[in-house]
Design an enzyme around this catalytic site. Sequence first.
Site, PDB file in Angstrom:
ATOM      1  N   ASP A  74      11.255 -25.546  28.801  1.00 14.74           N
ATOM      2  CA  ASP A  74      11.592 -26.684  29.644  1.00 14.74           C
ATOM      3  C   ASP A  74      11.373 -26.531  31.490  1.00 14.74           C
ATOM      4  O   ASP A  74      10.770 -25.071  32.288  1.00 14.74           O
ATOM      5  CB  ASP A  74      12.752 -27.514  29.607  1.00 14.74           C
ATOM      6  CG  ASP A  74      13.401 -26.125  30.015  1.00 14.74           C
ATOM      7  OD1 ASP A  74      13.621 -24.896  30.274  1.00 14.74           O
ATOM      8  OD2 ASP A  74      14.686 -26.442  29.358  1.00 14.74           O
ATOM      9  N   ASN A 143      27.364 -28.088  27.230  1.00 18.49           N
ATOM     10  CA  ASN A 143      27.444 -29.631  26.505  1.00 18.49           C
ATOM     11  C   ASN A 143      26.569 -29.473  25.448  1.00 18.49           C
ATOM     12  O   ASN A 143      26.693 -30.960  24.698  1.00 18.49           O
ATOM     13  CB  ASN A 143      27.367 -30.755  27.295  1.00 18.49           C
ATOM     14  CG  ASN A 143      25.247 -30.432  27.894  1.00 18.49           C
ATOM     15  OD1 ASN A 143      24.820 -29.992  27.436  1.00 18.49           O
ATOM     16  ND2 ASN A 143      25.013 -31.813  28.131  1.00 18.49           N
ATOM     17  N   HIS A 145      23.381 -28.969  24.984  1.00 21.95           N
ATOM     18  CA  HIS A 145      21.591 -28.455  25.364  1.00 21.95           C
ATOM     19  C   HIS A 145      20.948 -27.360  24.586  1.00 21.95           C
ATOM     20  O   HIS A 145      21.884 -26.719  25.401  1.00 21.95           O
ATOM     21  CB  HIS A 145      21.200 -29.554  26.460  1.00 21.95           C
ATOM     22  CG  HIS A 145      21.455 -28.453  27.934  1.00 21.95           C
ATOM     23  ND1 HIS A 145      21.865 -28.850  28.764  1.00 21.95           N
ATOM     24  CD2 HIS A 145      21.424 -27.077  28.016  1.00 21.95           C
ATOM     25  CE1 HIS A 145      22.005 -28.115  29.294  1.00 21.95           C
ATOM     26  NE2 HIS A 145      21.302 -26.890  29.078  1.00 21.95           N
ATOM     27  N   GLU A 150      19.346 -33.223  26.461  1.00 22.21           N
ATOM     28  CA  GLU A 150      21.143 -33.361  26.347  1.00 22.21           C
ATOM     29  C   GLU A 150      21.342 -34.164  24.749  1.00 22.21           C
ATOM     30  O   GLU A 150      21.160 -34.953  24.296  1.00 22.21           O
ATOM     31  CB  GLU A 150      21.068 -34.073  27.626  1.00 22.21           C
ATOM     32  CG  GLU A 150      20.174 -33.534  28.819  1.00 22.21           C
ATOM     33  CD  GLU A 150      21.308 -32.500  29.806  1.00 22.21           C
ATOM     34  OE1 GLU A 150      22.202 -31.915  29.308  1.00 22.21           O
ATOM     35  OE2 GLU A 150      21.358 -32.279  30.574  1.00 22.21           O
TER      36      GLU A 150
HETATM   37  P1  PGA Z   1      22.402 -20.292  31.154  1.00 23.63           P
HETATM   38  O1  PGA Z   1      21.644 -21.754  30.693  1.00 23.63           O
HETATM   39  O2  PGA Z   1      22.035 -19.361  30.520  1.00 23.63           O
HETATM   40  O3  PGA Z   1      22.116 -20.583  32.674  1.00 23.63           O
HETATM   41  O4  PGA Z   1      24.038 -20.648  30.582  1.00 23.63           O
HETATM   42  C1  PGA Z   1      21.487 -21.607  29.768  1.00 23.63           C
HETATM   43  C2  PGA Z   1      21.429 -23.587  29.057  1.00 23.63           C
HETATM   44  O5  PGA Z   1      21.727 -24.131  30.110  1.00 23.63           O
HETATM   45  O6  PGA Z   1      20.262 -24.087  27.978  1.00 23.63           O
END
Ligand code: PGA
Length: 249
Positions: A74, A143, A145, A150
Amino acid sequence: MNHKFGSITVYVEQDYDAMSSKAAEIFSEEINKHPEAAFGFATGGTPLGMYKQLIEMNKQKAVNFSGITTFNLDEYYPISRDNDQSYYYFMMTNLFEKVNIDRDKIHIPNGNAADINKECTEYEEALTASGGLRMQLLGIGLNGHIGFNEPSGSFSRATHCVQLDQSTCEANARFFTSVDDVPRQAITMGIGTIMMSESILLLANGKGKAEIIKKALTGPITPEVPASVLQLHRNVIVVLDKSAAEGIL
Ligand code: PGA
């Protein structure tokens, strides 16, 4: 230690460093077995330790990036590549500039594309044309995702444009001057794109991720917890530190 949740293999490691080492070992083995294949990369705090290990392993010639093609999950939209919060910048500085990768084979969605829908379509086409992903690396949001998919009423299919959740903007605000500076849109591979990968490697560390890991691996399969879809994939490996595994052990 190695556990099974349905078809998902879960490794629980002592701490973040051990999680990173295990992940680097699994990912590098896959690259060395398929040195000309396409691999999916992820940004975020979670894979940083693994990337450090891969850089070291590459220096010692234990992993060779020269033949692989890469696709990142992404990118924010809009954002320019030289913005130090872009995922392009993240990948270049934290991994790609430090290993023997072919720059022409790096794909990261263009957060500055004039036509966002065209960018999404072309990104998905390039991924398909590469022969598909051998292994996709994933983090997981609080959450649930994966990529920037999302929670929602349905699983997304191909690469598309999304509106980011307030909780995601807040979680990512630590990297920006303030939450108001976090772009509100992003380009992300779809759940369908991710599920087409031959194999998936998901990492999570820290107590904060324990509850969502439990939901994703053992709860109902629902687009309200996007990562729960991984229960339907035949080849998923999850590497956790002990804290992130608290809810499932
Ligand atoms: P993080 O993010 O590795 O910074 O916890 C993971 C994500 O949001 O996919």
